[in-house]
Design a protein around this motif. Structure first.
Motif, PDB file in Angstrom:
ATOM      1  N   THR A  47      68.058  59.482   7.422  1.00 40.59           N
ATOM      2  CA  THR A  47      68.301  59.432   8.835  1.00 40.59           C
ATOM      3  C   THR A  47      68.563  60.584   9.760  1.00 40.59           C
ATOM      4  OG1 THR A  47      70.757  58.952   8.185  1.00 40.59           O
ATOM      5  CG2 THR A  47      69.508  57.046   8.511  1.00 40.59           C
ATOM      6  N   GLU A  48      68.099  61.677   9.276  1.00 43.21           N
ATOM      7  CA  GLU A  48      68.129  62.844   9.810  1.00 43.21           C
ATOM      8  C   GLU A  48      67.732  62.853  11.513  1.00 43.21           C
ATOM      9  OE1 GLU A  48      66.667  62.677   6.527  1.00 43.21           O
ATOM     10  OE2 GLU A  48      68.638  63.095   5.827  1.00 43.21           O
ATOM     11  N   LYS A  49      66.408  62.013  11.578  1.00 50.34           N
ATOM     12  CA  LYS A  49      65.929  62.325  12.810  1.00 50.34           C
ATOM     13  C   LYS A  49      65.589  60.669  13.392  1.00 50.34           C
ATOM     14  CE  LYS A  49      62.242  65.738  12.819  1.00 50.34           C
ATOM     15  NZ  LYS A  49      60.911  65.838  12.712  1.00 50.34           N
ATOM     16  N   LEU A  50      66.695  60.713  14.448  1.00 43.78           N
ATOM     17  CA  LEU A  50      66.672  59.348  15.334  1.00 43.78           C
ATOM     18  C   LEU A  50      66.000  59.153  16.662  1.00 43.78           C
ATOM     19  CD1 LEU A  50      70.347  58.456  14.349  1.00 43.78           C
ATOM     20  CD2 LEU A  50      68.443  57.355  13.170  1.00 43.78           C
ATOM     21  N   PHE A  51      65.323  57.994  16.941  1.00 44.65           N
ATOM     22  CA  PHE A  51      64.604  57.898  18.077  1.00 44.65           C
ATOM     23  C   PHE A  51      65.378  56.407  18.630  1.00 44.65           C
ATOM     24  CE2 PHE A  51      61.938  60.171  15.222  1.00 44.65           C
ATOM     25  CZ  PHE A  51      61.392  61.141  16.194  1.00 44.65           C
ATOM     26  N   ASP A  52      65.248  56.284  20.122  1.00 44.72           N
ATOM     27  CA  ASP A  52      65.542  55.176  20.745  1.00 44.72           C
ATOM     28  C   ASP A  52      64.351  54.240  20.602  1.00 44.72           C
ATOM     29  OD1 ASP A  52      64.362  56.314  22.540  1.00 44.72           O
ATOM     30  OD2 ASP A  52      66.139  56.475  23.862  1.00 44.72           O
ATOM     31  N   LYS A  53      63.280  54.560  20.454  1.00 46.51           N
ATOM     32  CA  LYS A  53      62.059  53.596  20.430  1.00 46.51           C
ATOM     33  C   LYS A  53      61.210  53.695  19.035  1.00 46.51           C
ATOM     34  CE  LYS A  53      60.515  52.893  25.217  1.00 46.51           C
ATOM     35  NZ  LYS A  53      61.329  53.731  26.013  1.00 46.51           N
ATOM     36  N   ALA A  54      60.553  52.703  18.847  1.00 44.32           N
ATOM     37  CA  ALA A  54      59.868  52.572  17.484  1.00 44.32           C
ATOM     38  C   ALA A  54      58.598  53.599  17.583  1.00 44.32           C
ATOM     39  CB  ALA A  54      59.504  51.113  17.132  1.00 44.32           C
ATOM     40  N   ASN A  55      58.151  54.236  16.548  1.00 40.82           N
ATOM     41  CA  ASN A  55      56.653  54.890  16.484  1.00 40.82           C
ATOM     42  C   ASN A  55      56.311  54.475  14.879  1.00 40.82           C
ATOM     43  OD1 ASN A  55      57.247  56.954  14.557  1.00 40.82           O
ATOM     44  ND2 ASN A  55      58.201  57.861  16.165  1.00 40.82           N
ATOM     45  N   ARG A  56      55.075  54.902  14.710  1.00 33.57           N
ATOM     46  CA  ARG A  56      54.402  54.607  13.264  1.00 33.57           C
ATOM     47  C   ARG A  56      54.953  55.288  12.069  1.00 33.57           C
ATOM     48  NH1 ARG A  56      48.715  53.112  14.123  1.00 33.57           N
ATOM     49  NH2 ARG A  56      48.655  53.095  16.343  1.00 33.57           N
ATOM     50  N   TYR A  57      55.957  56.195  12.380  1.00 32.41           N
ATOM     51  CA  TYR A  57      56.748  56.639  11.247  1.00 32.41           C
ATOM     52  C   TYR A  57      58.324  56.291  11.077  1.00 32.41           C
ATOM     53  CZ  TYR A  57      52.589  59.161  11.853  1.00 32.41           C
ATOM     54  OH  TYR A  57      51.303  59.753  11.978  1.00 32.41           O
ATOM     55  N   THR A  58      58.788  55.263  11.947  1.00 35.52           N
ATOM     56  CA  THR A  58      60.166  54.978  11.956  1.00 35.52           C
ATOM     57  C   THR A  58      60.372  53.623  11.279  1.00 35.52           C
ATOM     58  OG1 THR A  58      59.813  53.971  14.224  1.00 35.52           O
ATOM     59  CG2 THR A  58      60.590  56.312  14.060  1.00 35.52           C
ATOM     60  N   VAL A  59      61.493  53.398  11.019  1.00 34.29           N
ATOM     61  CA  VAL A  59      61.832  52.093  10.622  1.00 34.29           C
ATOM     62  C   VAL A  59      63.166  51.699  11.646  1.00 34.29           C
ATOM     63  CG1 VAL A  59      63.355  50.847   9.038  1.00 34.29           C
ATOM     64  CG2 VAL A  59      61.101  52.100   8.285  1.00 34.29           C
ATOM     65  N   GLN A  60      63.426  50.652  12.075  1.00 36.47           N
ATOM     66  CA  GLN A  60      64.395  50.064  12.812  1.00 36.47           C
ATOM     67  C   GLN A  60      65.678  49.688  11.893  1.00 36.47           C
ATOM     68  OE1 GLN A  60      63.707  46.872  15.522  1.00 36.47           O
ATOM     69  NE2 GLN A  60      65.284  47.390  16.586  1.00 36.47           N
ATOM     70  N   ILE A  61      66.891  50.764  12.655  1.00 33.57           N
ATOM     71  CA  ILE A  61      68.038  50.522  11.696  1.00 33.57           C
ATOM     72  C   ILE A  61      69.223  49.760  12.432  1.00 33.57           C
ATOM     73  CG2 ILE A  61      67.664  52.101   9.899  1.00 33.57           C
ATOM     74  CD1 ILE A  61      69.367  54.029  11.419  1.00 33.57           C
ATOM     75  N   ALA A  62      68.917  49.585  13.654  1.00 33.68           N
ATOM     76  CA  ALA A  62      70.178  48.797  14.614  1.00 33.68           C
ATOM     77  C   ALA A  62      69.181  48.636  16.079  1.00 33.68           C
ATOM     78  CB  ALA A  62      71.077  49.807  14.811  1.00 33.68           C
ATOM     79  N   ARG A  63      69.817  47.876  17.035  1.00 35.24           N
ATOM     80  CA  ARG A  63      69.233  47.555  18.160  1.00 35.24           C
ATOM     81  C   ARG A  63      68.502  48.568  18.770  1.00 35.24           C
ATOM     82  NH1 ARG A  63      70.579  43.100  21.257  1.00 35.24           N
ATOM     83  NH2 ARG A  63      72.017  42.395  19.720  1.00 35.24           N
ATOM     84  N   THR A  87      64.741  55.351  12.794  1.00 33.24           N
ATOM     85  CA  THR A  87      64.657  56.410  11.956  1.00 33.24           C
ATOM     86  C   THR A  87      63.605  56.772  11.508  1.00 33.24           C
ATOM     87  OG1 THR A  87      66.168  57.696  10.191  1.00 33.24           O
ATOM     88  CG2 THR A  87      65.520  55.242   9.787  1.00 33.24           C
ATOM     89  N   GLU A  88      63.173  58.090  11.361  1.00 35.97           N
ATOM     90  CA  GLU A  88      62.018  58.760  10.813  1.00 35.97           C
ATOM     91  C   GLU A  88      61.974  58.557   9.457  1.00 35.97           C
ATOM     92  OE1 GLU A  88      59.830  61.497  13.427  1.00 35.97           O
ATOM     93  OE2 GLU A  88      59.981  62.619  11.311  1.00 35.97           O
ATOM     94  N   VAL A  89      61.104  57.976   8.644  1.00 40.73           N
ATOM     95  CA  VAL A  89      61.489  58.004   7.056  1.00 40.73           C
ATOM     96  C   VAL A  89      60.781  58.703   6.099  1.00 40.73           C
ATOM     97  CG1 VAL A  89      62.459  55.458   7.483  1.00 40.73           C
ATOM     98  CG2 VAL A  89      60.203  55.980   7.456  1.00 40.73           C
ATOM     99  N   GLY A  90      60.063  59.835   6.706  1.00 39.66           N
ATOM    100  CA  GLY A  90      59.532  60.376   5.842  1.00 39.66           C
ATOM    101  C   GLY A  90      58.325  59.885   5.035  1.00 39.66           C
ATOM    102  N   LYS A  91      58.348  59.949   3.438  1.00 42.32           N
ATOM    103  CA  LYS A  91      57.583  59.513   2.816  1.00 42.32           C
ATOM    104  C   LYS A  91      57.353  57.793   3.021  1.00 42.32           C
ATOM    105  CE  LYS A  91      57.330  62.058  -1.682  1.00 42.32           C
ATOM    106  NZ  LYS A  91      57.785  62.110  -2.819  1.00 42.32           N
ATOM    107  N   LEU A  92      58.292  57.277   3.139  1.00 45.17           N
ATOM    108  CA  LEU A  92      58.548  55.721   3.372  1.00 45.17           C
ATOM    109  C   LEU A  92      57.737  55.242   4.374  1.00 45.17           C
ATOM    110  CD1 LEU A  92      62.244  54.981   2.673  1.00 45.17           C
ATOM    111  CD2 LEU A  92      60.345  55.409   0.768  1.00 45.17           C
ATOM    112  N   SER A  93      57.178  56.157   5.363  1.00 46.61           N
ATOM    113  CA  SER A  93      56.359  55.840   6.494  1.00 46.61           C
ATOM    114  C   SER A  93      55.055  55.220   5.864  1.00 46.61           C
ATOM    115  CB  SER A  93      56.105  56.588   7.570  1.00 46.61           C
ATOM    116  OG  SER A  93      55.286  57.728   6.985  1.00 46.61           O
ATOM    117  N   ALA A  94      54.891  55.376   4.561  1.00 48.66           N
ATOM    118  CA  ALA A  94      53.566  55.231   3.684  1.00 48.66           C
ATOM    119  C   ALA A  94      53.681  53.856   3.371  1.00 48.66           C
ATOM    120  CB  ALA A  94      53.146  56.101   2.848  1.00 48.66           C
ATOM    121  N   LEU A  95      54.973  53.028   3.317  1.00 48.35           N
ATOM    122  CA  LEU A  95      55.114  51.512   2.866  1.00 48.35           C
ATOM    123  C   LEU A  95      54.345  50.666   3.797  1.00 48.35           C
ATOM    124  CD1 LEU A  95      59.082  51.493   2.632  1.00 48.35           C
ATOM    125  CD2 LEU A  95      57.533  51.069   0.930  1.00 48.35           C
TER     126      LEU A  95
END
Ligand SMILES: [Zn+2]
Length: 165
Positions: free
Chosen positions: A36-52, A56-64
């Motif tokens: 959760t080091e890098k947070l955004f208020d909008k989704a992109n291909r490298y993020t997972v939504q963790i709240a409304r 959060t940019e998820v590093g390796k997990l973006s390959a899930l």
């Protein structure tokens, strides 16, 4: 507690990325933490939504990749990736995208082949409750679904009130 991503490897084939586990896991076991080091208020291909309004940019997990019958769960309250069933060494890991994503930046057609395949993966807001209730859903998704239903009810009440005038 700190559970790193050392056991995970990103595989790239014809520009298609996937996440492979280098070790076996048993159902319920914690695989790694969600960064959760890098947070955004909008989704992109490298993020997972963790709240409304938190992605959060998820590093390796973006390959899930997404699956309608996934082998891992992303728990956005505890910020952990957990095995949904027993997983073998070398297996590709996948999760149900609408369990974290309300409205996706890049919707796509699912070809997972599961008998319960949802086909269009665009976020939880586009799925019927009867589909969602068969999946693990994070708190923010449940809350946004309840709000959507309340809004619908509000609109109906308004329609009825106007009709009575
Ligand atoms: Zn599917």
């Amino acid at each position: 507690m700190m559970v790193a991503m050392d056991t995970l490897a990103v595989k790239t084939e014809n520009k298609f990325r996937s996440l492979i586990t280098k070790q076996a896991y048993t159902k319920g076991e914690i695989i790694c933490e969600i960064p959760t080091e890098k947070l955004f208020d909008k989704a992109n291909r490298y993020t997972v939504q963790i709240a409304r309004d938190k992605h959060t940019e998820v590093g390796k997990l973006s390959a899930l990749n997404h699956s309608c019958d996934p082998n891992v769960i992303l728990d956005t309250e505890r910020l952990l990736m957990v095995a949904r069933r027993d997983i073998e060494k070398g297996e590709e890991l996948s999760f149900f995208y609408p369990s974290t994503e309300w409205e996706m930046d890049a919707p796509f057609i699912c070809l997972c082949g599961a008998s319960n395949c949802i086909h269009v993966v665009a976020g939880a807001r586009f799925l019927p409750l009867s589909t969602l209730e068969n999946h693990y859903l994070n708190r923010h998704i449940r809350e946004m679904m309840i709000q959507l239903l309340n809004n619908t009810e509000g609109h109906l009440t308004q329609l009825l009130e106007n009709a009575e005038k």
